[in-house]
Structures are given as structure tokens and as C-alpha cells.
Write a protein that holds these residues in place. Structure first.
Motif, PDB file in Angstrom:
ATOM      1  N   SER A  67       0.902  -1.076   0.076  1.00  0.00           N
ATOM      2  CA  SER A  67      -0.047   0.029  -0.045  1.00  0.00           C
ATOM      3  C   SER A  67       1.019   1.329  -0.116  1.00  0.00           C
ATOM      4  N   ARG A  68       0.340   2.298  -0.753  1.00  0.00           N
ATOM      5  CA  ARG A  68       1.320   3.452  -0.678  1.00  0.00           C
ATOM      6  C   ARG A  68       0.711   4.529   0.309  1.00  0.00           C
ATOM      7  N   HIS A  69       1.767   5.151   1.085  1.00  0.00           N
ATOM      8  CA  HIS A  69       1.402   6.084   1.959  1.00  0.00           C
ATOM      9  C   HIS A  69       2.382   7.346   1.659  1.00  0.00           C
ATOM     10  N   GLU A  70       2.036   8.398   2.356  1.00  0.00           N
ATOM     11  CA  GLU A  70       2.835   9.574   2.409  1.00  0.00           C
ATOM     12  C   GLU A  70       3.465  10.028   3.659  1.00  0.00           C
ATOM     13  N   LEU A  71       4.569  10.268   3.924  1.00  0.00           N
ATOM     14  CA  LEU A  71       5.284  10.939   5.089  1.00  0.00           C
ATOM     15  C   LEU A  71       5.461  12.434   4.678  1.00  0.00           C
ATOM     16  N   THR A  72       5.067  13.231   5.391  1.00  0.00           N
ATOM     17  CA  THR A  72       5.116  14.848   5.004  1.00  0.00           C
ATOM     18  C   THR A  72       5.900  15.426   6.402  1.00  0.00           C
ATOM     19  N   GLU A  73       6.884  16.236   6.257  1.00  0.00           N
ATOM     20  CA  GLU A  73       7.614  17.029   7.393  1.00  0.00           C
ATOM     21  C   GLU A  73       7.459  18.323   7.072  1.00  0.00           C
ATOM     22  N   ASN A  74       7.571  19.386   7.990  1.00  0.00           N
ATOM     23  CA  ASN A  74       7.727  20.927   7.860  1.00  0.00           C
ATOM     24  C   ASN A  74       9.223  21.033   7.992  1.00  0.00           C
ATOM     25  N   ILE A  75       9.716  22.306   7.999  1.00  0.00           N
ATOM     26  CA  ILE A  75      11.422  22.590   7.993  1.00  0.00           C
ATOM     27  C   ILE A  75      11.858  22.383   9.352  1.00  0.00           C
ATOM     28  N   TRP A  76      10.873  22.022  10.457  1.00  0.00           N
ATOM     29  CA  TRP A  76      11.271  22.043  11.769  1.00  0.00           C
ATOM     30  C   TRP A  76      11.237  20.544  12.195  1.00  0.00           C
ATOM     31  N   GLY A  77      11.147  19.599  11.337  1.00  0.00           N
ATOM     32  CA  GLY A  77      11.178  18.139  11.470  1.00  0.00           C
ATOM     33  C   GLY A  77       9.966  17.737  11.931  1.00  0.00           C
ATOM     34  N   GLU A  78       8.606  18.696  12.081  1.00  0.00           N
ATOM     35  CA  GLU A  78       7.495  18.111  12.612  1.00  0.00           C
ATOM     36  C   GLU A  78       6.822  17.158  11.461  1.00  0.00           C
ATOM     37  N   ALA A  79       6.339  15.903  11.704  1.00  0.00           N
ATOM     38  CA  ALA A  79       5.602  15.297  10.615  1.00  0.00           C
ATOM     39  C   ALA A  79       4.007  15.660  10.651  1.00  0.00           C
ATOM     40  N   THR A  80       3.556  16.162   9.754  1.00  0.00           N
ATOM     41  CA  THR A  80       2.407  16.755   9.495  1.00  0.00           C
ATOM     42  C   THR A  80       1.458  15.786   8.931  1.00  0.00           C
ATOM     43  N   LEU A 208      12.663  11.875  14.869  1.00  0.00           N
ATOM     44  CA  LEU A 208      12.624  10.546  15.517  1.00  0.00           C
ATOM     45  C   LEU A 208      11.418  10.471  16.717  1.00  0.00           C
ATOM     46  N   ASN A 209      11.442  11.488  17.307  1.00  0.00           N
ATOM     47  CA  ASN A 209      10.158  11.308  18.368  1.00  0.00           C
ATOM     48  C   ASN A 209       8.776  11.195  17.731  1.00  0.00           C
ATOM     49  N   SER A 210       8.550  11.591  16.628  1.00  0.00           N
ATOM     50  CA  SER A 210       7.273  11.412  15.981  1.00  0.00           C
ATOM     51  C   SER A 210       7.208   9.835  15.551  1.00  0.00           C
ATOM     52  N   THR A 211       8.240   8.982  15.745  1.00  0.00           N
ATOM     53  CA  THR A 211       8.078   7.754  15.305  1.00  0.00           C
ATOM     54  C   THR A 211       7.996   6.773  16.519  1.00  0.00           C
ATOM     55  N   GLY A 212       8.081   7.636  17.708  1.00  0.00           N
ATOM     56  CA  GLY A 212       8.412   6.703  19.018  1.00  0.00           C
ATOM     57  C   GLY A 212       9.760   6.304  19.325  1.00  0.00           C
ATOM     58  N   LEU A 213      10.705   7.191  18.687  1.00  0.00           N
ATOM     59  CA  LEU A 213      12.252   6.741  18.853  1.00  0.00           C
ATOM     60  C   LEU A 213      12.809   7.967  19.842  1.00  0.00           C
ATOM     61  N   THR A 214      13.905   7.849  20.207  1.00  0.00           N
ATOM     62  CA  THR A 214      14.772   8.888  20.670  1.00  0.00           C
ATOM     63  C   THR A 214      16.103   8.593  20.191  1.00  0.00           C
ATOM     64  N   LEU A 215      16.971   9.683  20.495  1.00  0.00           N
ATOM     65  CA  LEU A 215      18.338   9.497  19.829  1.00  0.00           C
ATOM     66  C   LEU A 215      19.040   8.559  20.827  1.00  0.00           C
ATOM     67  N   SER A 216      18.838   8.636  22.186  1.00  0.00           N
ATOM     68  CA  SER A 216      19.603   8.086  23.140  1.00  0.00           C
ATOM     69  C   SER A 216      19.197   6.294  23.114  1.00  0.00           C
ATOM     70  N   ILE A 217      17.765   6.126  22.752  1.00  0.00           N
ATOM     71  CA  ILE A 217      17.490   4.667  22.506  1.00  0.00           C
ATOM     72  C   ILE A 217      18.270   3.959  21.454  1.00  0.00           C
ATOM     73  N   LEU A 218      18.615   4.875  20.283  1.00  0.00           N
ATOM     74  CA  LEU A 218      19.357   4.187  19.273  1.00  0.00           C
ATOM     75  C   LEU A 218      20.666   4.183  19.559  1.00  0.00           C
ATOM     76  N   LYS A 219      21.345   5.269  20.158  1.00  0.00           N
ATOM     77  CA  LYS A 219      22.492   4.943  20.423  1.00  0.00           C
ATOM     78  C   LYS A 219      23.032   3.895  21.407  1.00  0.00           C
ATOM     79  N   ASN A 220      22.065   3.672  22.405  1.00  0.00           N
ATOM     80  CA  ASN A 220      22.245   2.549  23.101  1.00  0.00           C
ATOM     81  C   ASN A 220      22.158   1.195  22.491  1.00  0.00           C
ATOM     82  N   ALA A 221      21.327   1.043  21.644  1.00  0.00           N
ATOM     83  CA  ALA A 221      21.293  -0.042  20.803  1.00  0.00           C
ATOM     84  C   ALA A 221      22.430  -0.265  19.849  1.00  0.00           C
ATOM     85  N   ALA A 222      22.932   0.764  19.234  1.00  0.00           N
ATOM     86  CA  ALA A 222      24.023   0.744  18.429  1.00  0.00           C
ATOM     87  C   ALA A 222      25.291   0.308  19.209  1.00  0.00           C
TER      88      ALA A 222
END
Length: 255
Positions: A67-80, A208-222
Motif C-alpha cells: 500500500s502507498r502512504h505519504e510522510l510529510t514533514e515541515n522545516i522544523w522536522g515535525e511530521a504533519t 525521531l520522536n514522531s516515530t516513537g524513538l529517541t536518539l539515546s535509545i538508538l545510540k544505546n542499541a548501536a
């Protein structure tokens, strides 16, 4: 152009360059229940204040519809505009994921019984939990070399405190190119994940926050860099029986 206009143009171009690398990958990392392929960066549509990228999504199974979906963000990184990801049986099972928590013989016995009841030609999707997290090299040597490669479906963390699901890495059908990673190894998914995380910065937090992630969570996993389980997409009884016999397999959840 005025200094303000120039600053807006520069900021918008920077954020939209990040849309493909950061946001489209983040949605996949946070959504193991789907296979997600973003359109090429050349196909991103943008204006001065927003950008849109198309994404193809599919639940597991060889004949499941895309299925086709769209992701739109503004210049502040907010997913609209966000892709619509309805809950699925895979989603619920992932929230109960216990990879890396040690053996559970009662669950493994139940899984073996369920596998034996499958029809000879029946194919199912399954979530495999490891007793202990393993490196790529250990997976290839002790589980199966066929799991490590461009199409590996790897669960690479314990469930995060935000999404309640493990993080996920799948390079896509085109390997590194599909994830916007320069000069990466198509056959080293954990290295790909680590490379992606290394390219993130504080300015990506809102995306990242708009998808339920944080930079710290990702860095710990990496930093951990180990695999806690994997998803077998459409496996038969013989394949599942092979895996359940391995002492490093904690449980197999058939979907």
C-alpha cells in the motif's frame, strides 16, 4: 533575497535532505511489523516549508498487498502527515517479545508442539526469540549464515520504553542504497544500523520522536550491537523445526 529568506531556504533544504535518511528509516526501525520501502530521494516533493516522500508498506507474507502512504514533514522536522500503520497480530506479538531473557523450556515445548501441527506445505510468519543476544558473527556461526545478508529481518534490541517493541533493521530489497547509506556493507546489517545511528544528531530528535524513538535509545542499541531475535517471513514446518532445535533459540511465535 533577504537574509531571512536565505536562512529559511537553507534550513528547509537541510531538513528535506534528512527526510529520506532519518525519517523514512526511523519509521522502519520503529515498525518491525511492516516491510517499508521509501521512494527515491529524487522523488521527494517539496516546497519552501514542507516536503513529502511516498512509502510502500506491506505486512508479512509473500503475497500481501503493498500500500502507498505519504510522510510529510515541515522545516522544523515535525511530521504533519504520517503513514497509516494499523495494528496487526505481528504488532501485538512484538510487544511481548522476550528475546535475550534466557531460556524458557515451557514456551519452547509449546512452540515445538505448534510447529508439529503445521501442515506439510503450510507457510507461516514467525518471530524467533534468542535466549541471549548474539553478534552477527555468532548468528552466522551458531544459528544460520543465511540470516545475515541484505534481506535479514533482525530484531536488534529489547523492547524500547516508548514503542514497547524491539528495534528492527531491514536494509530493503536494494541494500544500502535503499537506506541512503554511503559506502556501507550490504551484507552486514548491524554495521548498517550503526552507520545510520552515527549520522543522526540532536537536530533529528523531533523527527525521531514522531516515530516513537529517541536518539539515546538508538545510540544505546548501536553501542550494544547485538541481535535479540529475528523474523522469519513465510517459513514452512521444516525450517521452523530446524530452528526450534537450536539451544540458543528461546521461543518461536507462529503468526
Amino acid at each position: 533575497m533577504t537574509a531571512l529568506t536565505i536562512a529559511i531556504v537553507q534550513q528547509s533544504q537541510h531538513r528535506f535532505d534528512r527526510l529520506f535518511l532519518v525519517s523514512s528509516n526511523a519509521i522502519q526501525v520503529a515498525s518491525p511489523e511492516y516491510l517499508i520501502t521509501p521512494a527515491s530521494p529524487k522523488e521527494i516533493e517539496h516546497s519552501l516549508f514542507s516536503a513529502t516522500i511516498e512509502m510502500s508498506l506491506r505486512q508479512y507474507g509473500p503475497e500481501g498487498p503493498w500500500s502507498r502512504h505519504e510522510l510529510t514533514e515541515n522545516i522544523w522536522g515535525e511530521a504533519t502527515v504520517r503513514p497509516n500503520l494499523p495494528a496487526s497480530t505481528v504488532d501485538e506479538a512484538l510487544k511481548e517479545f522476550k528475546g535475550g531473557t534466557g531460556p524458557d523450556y515451557s514456551e519452547k515445548t509449546a512452540a515445538n508442539t505448534a510447529i508439529e501441527k503445521l501442515g506439510a506445505n503450510e507457510k507461516r510468519t514467525a518471530i524467533v526469540e534468542l535466549t541471549t543476544p548474539l553478534t552477527e558473527e555468532e548468528i552466522a556461526k551458531k544459528i544460520s549464515s543465511g540470516l545475515i545478508g541484505a534481506k535479514a529481518l533482525l530484531l536488534i534490541s529489547k523492547p524500547s520504553s516508548i514503542s514497547k517493541k524491539p528495534l528492527f533493521w531491514w536494509p530493503g530489497f536494494d541494500g544500502c542504497k535503499a537506506r541512503g547509506l554511503p559506502k556501507c556493507n550490504d551484507h552486514a546489517p548491524i554495521s548498517q544500523f550503526r552507520q545510520w545511528v552515527s549520522l543522526l544528531n540532536k537536530g533529528d530528535e523531533r523527527s525521531l520522536n514522531s516515530t516513537g524513538l529517541t536518539l539515546s535509545i538508538l545510540k544505546n542499541a548501536a553501542k550494544d550491537g547485538r541481535i535479540y531475535g529475528f523474523i522469519l517471513n513465510w517459513s514452512d514446518r521444516g525450517q521452523l523445526s530446524y530452528f526450534i532445535q537450536n539451544p540458543l533459540i528461546r521461543n518461536i511465535i507462529i503468526l
